[in-house]
Write an enzyme that holds these catalytic residues in place. Structure first.
Site, PDB file in Angstrom:
ATOM      1  N   GLY A 156       0.866  -1.197   0.000  1.00 38.90           N
ATOM      2  CA  GLY A 156       0.000   0.000   0.000  1.00 38.90           C
ATOM      3  C   GLY A 156       0.893   1.235   0.000  1.00 38.90           C
ATOM      4  O   GLY A 156       2.061   1.169  -0.387  1.00 38.90           O
ATOM      5  N   ARG A 157       0.343   2.354   0.472  1.00 35.78           N
ATOM      6  CA  ARG A 157       1.092   3.625   0.423  1.00 35.78           C
ATOM      7  C   ARG A 157       2.428   3.526   1.147  1.00 35.78           C
ATOM      8  O   ARG A 157       3.472   3.927   0.628  1.00 35.78           O
ATOM      9  CB  ARG A 157       0.287   4.733   1.105  1.00 35.78           C
ATOM     10  CG  ARG A 157      -1.045   5.040   0.478  1.00 35.78           C
ATOM     11  CD  ARG A 157      -1.733   6.093   1.332  1.00 35.78           C
ATOM     12  NE  ARG A 157      -3.092   6.350   0.946  1.00 35.78           N
ATOM     13  CZ  ARG A 157      -4.139   5.643   1.379  1.00 35.78           C
ATOM     14  NH1 ARG A 157      -3.972   4.643   2.219  1.00 35.78           N
ATOM     15  NH2 ARG A 157      -5.358   5.951   0.983  1.00 35.78           N
ATOM     16  N   ILE A 158       2.392   2.990   2.382  1.00 36.54           N
ATOM     17  CA  ILE A 158       3.617   2.981   3.198  1.00 36.54           C
ATOM     18  C   ILE A 158       4.597   1.931   2.670  1.00 36.54           C
ATOM     19  O   ILE A 158       5.799   2.192   2.537  1.00 36.54           O
ATOM     20  CB  ILE A 158       3.261   2.764   4.687  1.00 36.54           C
ATOM     21  CG1 ILE A 158       2.384   3.932   5.178  1.00 36.54           C
ATOM     22  CG2 ILE A 158       4.518   2.651   5.547  1.00 36.54           C
ATOM     23  CD1 ILE A 158       1.812   3.780   6.583  1.00 36.54           C
ATOM     24  N   ARG A 179      -1.418 -10.050  -4.661  1.00 37.51           N
ATOM     25  CA  ARG A 179      -2.212 -10.973  -5.476  1.00 37.51           C
ATOM     26  C   ARG A 179      -2.009 -10.692  -6.966  1.00 37.51           C
ATOM     27  O   ARG A 179      -2.083 -11.570  -7.793  1.00 37.51           O
ATOM     28  CB  ARG A 179      -3.691 -10.865  -5.120  1.00 37.51           C
ATOM     29  CG  ARG A 179      -3.976 -11.607  -3.852  1.00 37.51           C
ATOM     30  CD  ARG A 179      -5.434 -11.818  -3.606  1.00 37.51           C
ATOM     31  NE  ARG A 179      -5.621 -12.020  -2.168  1.00 37.51           N
ATOM     32  CZ  ARG A 179      -5.935 -11.066  -1.308  1.00 37.51           C
ATOM     33  NH1 ARG A 179      -6.138  -9.842  -1.728  1.00 37.51           N
ATOM     34  NH2 ARG A 179      -6.056 -11.322  -0.037  1.00 37.51           N
ATOM     35  N   THR A 236       5.955  -2.314  11.131  1.00 34.89           N
ATOM     36  CA  THR A 236       5.453  -0.991  11.511  1.00 34.89           C
ATOM     37  C   THR A 236       3.939  -0.909  11.284  1.00 34.89           C
ATOM     38  O   THR A 236       3.385   0.187  11.220  1.00 34.89           O
ATOM     39  CB  THR A 236       6.139   0.130  10.675  1.00 34.89           C
ATOM     40  OG1 THR A 236       6.051  -0.217   9.297  1.00 34.89           O
ATOM     41  CG2 THR A 236       7.577   0.353  11.079  1.00 34.89           C
ATOM     42  N   SER A 237       3.283  -2.072  11.128  1.00 30.95           N
ATOM     43  CA  SER A 237       1.842  -2.021  10.821  1.00 30.95           C
ATOM     44  C   SER A 237       0.993  -2.232  12.081  1.00 30.95           C
ATOM     45  O   SER A 237       0.603  -1.250  12.732  1.00 30.95           O
ATOM     46  CB  SER A 237       1.479  -3.005   9.711  1.00 30.95           C
ATOM     47  OG  SER A 237       1.848  -4.327  10.043  1.00 30.95           O
ATOM     48  N   ARG A 238       0.746  -3.472  12.458  1.00 33.74           N
ATOM     49  CA  ARG A 238       0.040  -3.779  13.700  1.00 33.74           C
ATOM     50  C   ARG A 238       0.676  -5.022  14.311  1.00 33.74           C
ATOM     51  O   ARG A 238       1.091  -5.939  13.588  1.00 33.74           O
ATOM     52  CB  ARG A 238      -1.459  -4.049  13.431  1.00 33.74           C
ATOM     53  CG  ARG A 238      -2.290  -2.807  13.212  1.00 33.74           C
ATOM     54  CD  ARG A 238      -2.415  -1.952  14.476  1.00 33.74           C
ATOM     55  NE  ARG A 238      -3.224  -0.763  14.283  1.00 33.74           N
ATOM     56  CZ  ARG A 238      -2.759   0.436  13.925  1.00 33.74           C
ATOM     57  NH1 ARG A 238      -1.463   0.612  13.708  1.00 33.74           N
ATOM     58  NH2 ARG A 238      -3.568   1.467  13.797  1.00 33.74           N
ATOM     59  N   GLU A 267      -0.746  -3.548  23.229  1.00 40.02           N
ATOM     60  CA  GLU A 267       0.081  -2.408  23.666  1.00 40.02           C
ATOM     61  C   GLU A 267      -0.557  -1.733  24.880  1.00 40.02           C
ATOM     62  O   GLU A 267      -1.780  -1.675  24.953  1.00 40.02           O
ATOM     63  CB  GLU A 267       0.198  -1.403  22.509  1.00 40.02           C
ATOM     64  CG  GLU A 267       0.975  -1.970  21.338  1.00 40.02           C
ATOM     65  CD  GLU A 267       0.973  -1.038  20.129  1.00 40.02           C
ATOM     66  OE1 GLU A 267       0.484   0.111  20.225  1.00 40.02           O
ATOM     67  OE2 GLU A 267       1.467  -1.466  19.077  1.00 40.02           O
ATOM     68  N   HIS A 285       5.480   2.300  19.338  1.00 37.18           N
ATOM     69  CA  HIS A 285       4.462   2.729  18.360  1.00 37.18           C
ATOM     70  C   HIS A 285       4.630   4.217  17.988  1.00 37.18           C
ATOM     71  O   HIS A 285       3.737   5.029  18.239  1.00 37.18           O
ATOM     72  CB  HIS A 285       3.053   2.467  18.908  1.00 37.18           C
ATOM     73  CG  HIS A 285       2.002   2.371  17.830  1.00 37.18           C
ATOM     74  ND1 HIS A 285       0.905   1.573  17.923  1.00 37.18           N
ATOM     75  CD2 HIS A 285       1.882   3.001  16.634  1.00 37.18           C
ATOM     76  CE1 HIS A 285       0.150   1.693  16.853  1.00 37.18           C
ATOM     77  NE2 HIS A 285       0.726   2.574  16.046  1.00 37.18           N
ATOM     78  N   ILE A 286       5.794   4.530  17.400  1.00 31.60           N
ATOM     79  CA  ILE A 286       6.109   5.935  17.092  1.00 31.60           C
ATOM     80  C   ILE A 286       6.117   6.231  15.593  1.00 31.60           C
ATOM     81  O   ILE A 286       6.613   7.278  15.169  1.00 31.60           O
ATOM     82  CB  ILE A 286       7.476   6.363  17.684  1.00 31.60           C
ATOM     83  CG1 ILE A 286       8.587   5.407  17.211  1.00 31.60           C
ATOM     84  CG2 ILE A 286       7.417   6.471  19.202  1.00 31.60           C
ATOM     85  CD1 ILE A 286       9.984   5.983  17.332  1.00 31.60           C
ATOM     86  N   GLY A 287       5.565   5.316  14.787  1.00 30.43           N
ATOM     87  CA  GLY A 287       5.607   5.503  13.332  1.00 30.43           C
ATOM     88  C   GLY A 287       5.288   6.921  12.875  1.00 30.43           C
ATOM     89  O   GLY A 287       6.022   7.525  12.101  1.00 30.43           O
TER      90      GLY A 287
HETATM   91  C1  DGY Z   1      -1.868   4.616  12.439  1.00 24.52           C
HETATM   92  O1  DGY Z   1      -2.017   5.677  11.861  1.00 24.52           O
HETATM   93  O2  DGY Z   1      -2.501   3.603  12.146  1.00 24.52           O
HETATM   94  C2  DGY Z   1      -0.886   4.582  13.549  1.00 24.52           C
HETATM   95  O3  DGY Z   1      -0.469   3.283  13.796  1.00 24.52           O
HETATM   96  C3  DGY Z   1      -1.491   5.181  14.791  1.00 24.52           C
HETATM   97  O4  DGY Z   1      -2.749   4.656  14.948  1.00 24.52           O
END
Ligand code: DGY
Length: 318
Positions: A156-158, A179, A236-238, A267, A285-287
């Site tokens: 995706g974007r990131i 896919r 860096t997602s979940r 968390e 969680h500082i993304g």
């Molecule tokens: C997001 O934007 O999803 C960050 O993880 C904070 O919620």
């Protein structure tokens, strides 16, 4: 009369000022996460809510018989803490804040990439504990990322932006799991339709999965086993897209070279078994956590509210 908006967490000053211009606002000065009871009262007393990842917006809240809320503007792109299906069924508009946080999240993925491949945590810890024996030609060596394979899971974007940076700035070869091939890429990257193949081939795997419920445990124990012992994992997602226990065990047994994690299951409770590992870099969680980005995210949430209450097209409706 101005619509009533409740904000669940402390927000940047600029965002607060903007909200006050358009709404009758109640802020959370203590910045303590709202209990379910307080959220329930908010749902029943406000026209709109500004929330974030720490607020669980459940079916129970969305189906309250006396619910007043018509829009929930989430500050953040991920919305796994909101029951989107129930929101739809109960006529509550949900918005998020994509795009404005892409580059700062990629900055953190980059920090994790360089940190884990150069043992940054371990070597700094050694120095701070006064255990550095002096310069050595053979001690404290990491690995180069240049010429290595980066496997992106979630283009995706990131994911795309990190892949581009890793390729153009750090000279990495990019593989991505999808896919179908992603069409608008402006850099060289090869698609893998088979996730196991990508996990086996990559020197660094970076997860950029969306927070859909379907992605829970996506990188399961059996998938983790496909990764080579010399490879690194970045997330860096979940937190819940990985089997965190299996990951911890594999890192402890050196079945993976290292992991850079910015997100965790449940968390802020990061298990001690994971915290004590030295082949990891762990961030809280500082993304998107820069002054500029958090302000942009907050302002976008407010823009969504303003549009909604002015009966205009909401910018980021989900
Ligand atoms: C997001 O934007 O999803 C960050 O993880 C904070 O919620």
């Amino acid at each position: 009369m101005k619509p009533k908006v409740i904000v669940t967490r402390d927000i940047p000053d600029e965002v607060e000022l903007k909200l006050k211009e358009y709404f009758q606002v109640s802020f959370n000065r203590e910045d303590k996460v709202f209990s379910n009871d307080i959220l329930r009262k908010a749902m029943e007393s406000a026209d709109g809510i500004v929330c974030t990842v720490t607020d669980s917006i459940t079916d129970e809240l969305l189906t309250l018989p006396n619910k007043k809320v018509k829009i929930i503007a989430n500050i953040g792109v991920g919305v796994d803490h909101i029951d989107l299906q129930s929101a739809k069924e109960n006529n509550v508009i949900i918005t998020n804040t994509p795009d404005v946080l892409t580059e700062s999240t990629v900055d953190v993925a980059t920090l994790l990439l360089l940190s884990v491949t150069r043992n940054a945590f371990l070597v700094e810890k050694m120095l701070r504990q006064d255990e550095w024996k002096g310069f050595s030609l053979t001690e404290n060596l990491g690995v180069d990322v240049r010429g290595k394979i980066l496997g992106i899971v979630g283009m995706g974007r990131i994911g795309k932006s990190f892949a581009k940076r890793a390729h153009e700035i750090f000279g990495m070869k990019v593989l991505y799991y999808n896919r179908s091939p992603v069409k608008d890429l402006t850099f060289e990257a090869s698609v893998r339709f088979d996730l196991d193949a990508l996990l086996e081939e990559s020197d660094v795997i970076s997860l950029h999965l969306s927070s859909d419920k379907g992605n829970k445990n996506f990188i399961s124990k059996s998938r983790l086993k496909k990764i080579r012992p010399s490879s690194f994992l970045i997330n860096t997602s979940r937190g819940d897209v990985i089997d965190q226990m299996a990951l911890t065990d594999m890192l402890a047994k050196k079945k993976l070279a290292g992991a850079g994690l910015d997100v965790f299951i449940n968390e802020p409770n990061v298990p001690p078994e994971l915290r004590q590992l030295t082949n990891t870099t762990l961030y809280p969680h500082i993304g998107s956590a820069t002054h500029e980005t958090r302000t942009k995210m907050g302002m976008l949430a407010v823009e969504n509210l303003i549009a909604f209450f002015n009966k205009k097209q909401v910018i980021n409706e989900l």
